[in-house]
Design an enzyme around this catalytic site. Structure first.
Site, PDB file in Angstrom:
ATOM      1  N   HIS A  17       0.870  -1.198   0.000  1.00 17.14           N
ATOM      2  CA  HIS A  17       0.000   0.000   0.000  1.00 17.14           C
ATOM      3  C   HIS A  17       0.898   1.236   0.000  1.00 17.14           C
ATOM      4  O   HIS A  17       1.487   1.592   1.013  1.00 17.14           O
ATOM      5  CB  HIS A  17      -0.906   0.020   1.244  1.00 17.14           C
ATOM      6  CG  HIS A  17      -1.877   1.171   1.249  1.00 17.14           C
ATOM      7  ND1 HIS A  17      -3.238   0.995   1.443  1.00 17.14           N
ATOM      8  CD2 HIS A  17      -1.698   2.501   1.085  1.00 17.14           C
ATOM      9  CE1 HIS A  17      -3.844   2.171   1.398  1.00 17.14           C
ATOM     10  NE2 HIS A  17      -2.933   3.111   1.180  1.00 17.14           N
ATOM     11  N   HIS A  19       1.628   5.371  -1.774  1.00 16.33           N
ATOM     12  CA  HIS A  19       1.294   6.536  -2.614  1.00 16.33           C
ATOM     13  C   HIS A  19       2.588   7.147  -3.125  1.00 16.33           C
ATOM     14  O   HIS A  19       3.468   7.479  -2.324  1.00 16.33           O
ATOM     15  CB  HIS A  19       0.546   7.592  -1.790  1.00 16.33           C
ATOM     16  CG  HIS A  19      -0.710   7.082  -1.168  1.00 16.33           C
ATOM     17  ND1 HIS A  19      -1.943   7.190  -1.776  1.00 16.33           N
ATOM     18  CD2 HIS A  19      -0.923   6.426   0.002  1.00 16.33           C
ATOM     19  CE1 HIS A  19      -2.862   6.638  -0.999  1.00 16.33           C
ATOM     20  NE2 HIS A  19      -2.275   6.161   0.093  1.00 16.33           N
ATOM     21  N   LYS A 104      -9.472  -0.067  -5.742  1.00 14.54           N
ATOM     22  CA  LYS A 104      -9.473   0.558  -4.423  1.00 14.54           C
ATOM     23  C   LYS A 104     -10.796   1.252  -4.169  1.00 14.54           C
ATOM     24  O   LYS A 104     -11.238   2.092  -4.961  1.00 14.54           O
ATOM     25  CB  LYS A 104      -8.322   1.582  -4.348  1.00 14.54           C
ATOM     26  CG  LYS A 104      -8.217   2.342  -3.034  1.00 14.54           C
ATOM     27  CD  LYS A 104      -7.653   1.490  -1.915  1.00 14.54           C
ATOM     28  CE  LYS A 104      -7.736   2.198  -0.554  1.00 14.54           C
ATOM     29  NZ  LYS A 104      -6.653   3.172  -0.372  1.00 14.54           N
ATOM     30  N   HIS A 141     -10.504   1.391   1.828  1.00 20.54           N
ATOM     31  CA  HIS A 141     -10.277   2.388   2.866  1.00 20.54           C
ATOM     32  C   HIS A 141     -11.482   2.252   3.790  1.00 20.54           C
ATOM     33  O   HIS A 141     -12.580   2.690   3.456  1.00 20.54           O
ATOM     34  CB  HIS A 141     -10.177   3.804   2.280  1.00 20.54           C
ATOM     35  CG  HIS A 141      -9.878   4.829   3.328  1.00 20.54           C
ATOM     36  ND1 HIS A 141      -8.672   5.462   3.438  1.00 20.54           N
ATOM     37  CD2 HIS A 141     -10.633   5.285   4.369  1.00 20.54           C
ATOM     38  CE1 HIS A 141      -8.676   6.275   4.484  1.00 20.54           C
ATOM     39  NE2 HIS A 141      -9.861   6.182   5.069  1.00 20.54           N
TER      40      HIS A 141
HETATM   41  C1  NCD Z   1      -3.428   9.156   1.956  1.00 23.47           C
HETATM   42  C2  NCD Z   1      -2.949  10.152   0.916  1.00 23.47           C
HETATM   43  O1  NCD Z   1      -2.422  11.199   1.286  1.00 23.47           O
HETATM   44  O2  NCD Z   1      -3.095   9.882  -0.276  1.00 23.47           O
HETATM   45  N1  NCD Z   1      -3.468   9.795   3.234  1.00 23.47           N
HETATM   46  C3  NCD Z   1      -3.432   9.202   4.448  1.00 23.47           C
HETATM   47  O3  NCD Z   1      -3.560   9.900   5.458  1.00 23.47           O
HETATM   48  N2  NCD Z   1      -3.255   7.896   4.571  1.00 23.47           N
HETATM   49  C4  NCD Z   1      -4.744   8.594   1.567  1.00 23.47           C
HETATM   50  C5  NCD Z   1      -5.153   7.372   2.341  1.00 23.47           C
HETATM   51  O4  NCD Z   1      -4.563   6.308   2.195  1.00 23.47           O
HETATM   52  O5  NCD Z   1      -6.097   7.471   3.136  1.00 23.47           O
HETATM   53 ZN    ZN Z   2      -3.243   5.122   1.536  1.00 23.71          ZN
END
Ligand code: NCD
Ligand code: ZN
Length: 352
Positions: A17, A19, A104, A141
């Protein structure tokens, strides 16, 4: 006196997981992840979101271009689609045939860049039907979004209101409950009766293993410890640590490393997300060591995720050494900077 462990060898981990955003900033964060992990599941919450296979393939292309520019050939991005009220069964089948690893579910408004998310899961039943049929996992989520539910309760309420009914309607659908933060979620995943097909799992972040909600308010407001789902009470952290270190293959590594520029975090309405990628493995090693369970790190970090996704396990070995690493106060992020988790402090473990 038992000998203290000073290094451990493990098969190279994956991050289930992650980003990494897009554009200028991507190469900065990608390099941190690729230094440690062989593969990562790339979250699709870009602006605009990655809602189709064509968009995901284009995004994969930009990631590969960045990897090339960085001279990295040892890292594989695993792509996902962002589920919407309009995702069709045809798009799901196309996703499966083109190597997309999951879809997702962001309840609309639940977190960063989720405005285009699902307004009512019932609108997604055609897509979910197709996902169940072709064996494409749903990554969730897991928080309800109604303003009248306390933010600390949103995950537990999601289990009752959304996840349990969903699992009844789609008993064979593979589901990953992402970045779980509560005892309720850890126990739900641990105790769930599944169809026997390895169909429910959860990822756990380093911050939720190492910190409780006091860390958001220690001596003043600490925006860099703010993520969603938000950190919870100590009893929940303990339940998560217990789950992660239990050796149960339903729990595996997903950093949820979520980069936001320093200015976007240190603001009147700061963004949610912790940047853990700089030394994520060191953070996990610290957490496992605190539980006296370093021997369980390899399963959690390197085996159970690939097994769940029916992907081959990695074969290369890496070594983690107990050697304090100083974490910089800031790191470059495109034209801006980012404040990593533990900025200005040390992490006890690091990759050799
Ligand atoms: C994530 C993001 O910034 O994309 N932020 C977070 O607080 N985890 C999004 C997510 O996974 O909820
Ligand atoms: Zn995330």
């Amino acid at each position: 006196m038992p000998k203290t462990t000073t290094q451990i060898q493990l098969i190279q981990p994956d991050d289930w997981h992650l980003h990494i955003r897009d554009g200028e900033v991507m190469k900065d964060v990608l390099a941190d992840t690729a230094r440690q992990f062989a593969r990562a599941i790339i979250m699709p919450n870009l602006k605009p979101p990655v809602t189709t296979v064509d968009l995901a393939n284009a995004y994969r292309g930009r990631i590969e271009a960045n990897l090339n520019a960085l001279g990295i050939s040892s890292f594989t991005p695993l792509m996902t689609l962002y589920l919407t009220d309009n995702t069709s069964a045809d798009e799901v089948r196309k996703a499966k045939s083109e190597g997309i690893v999951g879809l997702k579910l962001y309840p609309a408004g639940a977190t960063t860049n989720s405005d285009a998310g699902v307004s009512d899961i019932k609108r997604c039943y055609a897509a979910l039907e197709a996902m169940q049929a072709v064996g494409l996992p749903l990554l969730v989520h897991g928080e309800v979004t109604s303003a009248d539910i306390d933010i600390f309760d949103r995950e537990a309420v999601f289990i009752d209101q959304v996840l349990e009914p969903l699992r009844k309607d789609f008993p064979e659908l593979k589901i990953v409950f992402e970045h779980i933060t509560t005892r309720q979620a850890a126990h739900y995943v641990r105790d769930a009766q599944t169809s026997g097909k390895n169909s429910l799992a959860a990822t756990i972040t380093p911050q939720h293993l190492l910190m409780n909600r006091n860390a958001i308010f220690a001596g003043g407001i600490r925006p860099h410890n703010y993520c969603l789902p938000v950190l919870k009470r100590e009893e929940h952290r303990i339940a998560l640590l217990e789950a992660a270190t239990s050796g149960n293959p339903r729990f595996f590594l997903g950093t949820d490393s979520a980069p936001h520029a320093k200015g976007a975090k240190e603001a009147a309405c700061g963004c949610a997300g912790c940047y853990s990628a700089f030394n994520a493995l060191g953070l996990y090693a610290e957490a496992f060591e605190s539980a006296g369970k370093l021997d369980k790190l390899e399963g959690f970090a390197s085996f159970f995720g690939s097994d769940f996704y029916s992907l081959p396990r990695n074969t290369k070995k890496v070594t983690l050494v107990k050697q304090a690493q100083s974490i910089p106060a800031e790191l470059p992020l495109g034209d801006a900077t980012i404040v990593p988790l533990r900025a200005g402090e040390t992490i006890a473990w690091t990759l050799a």
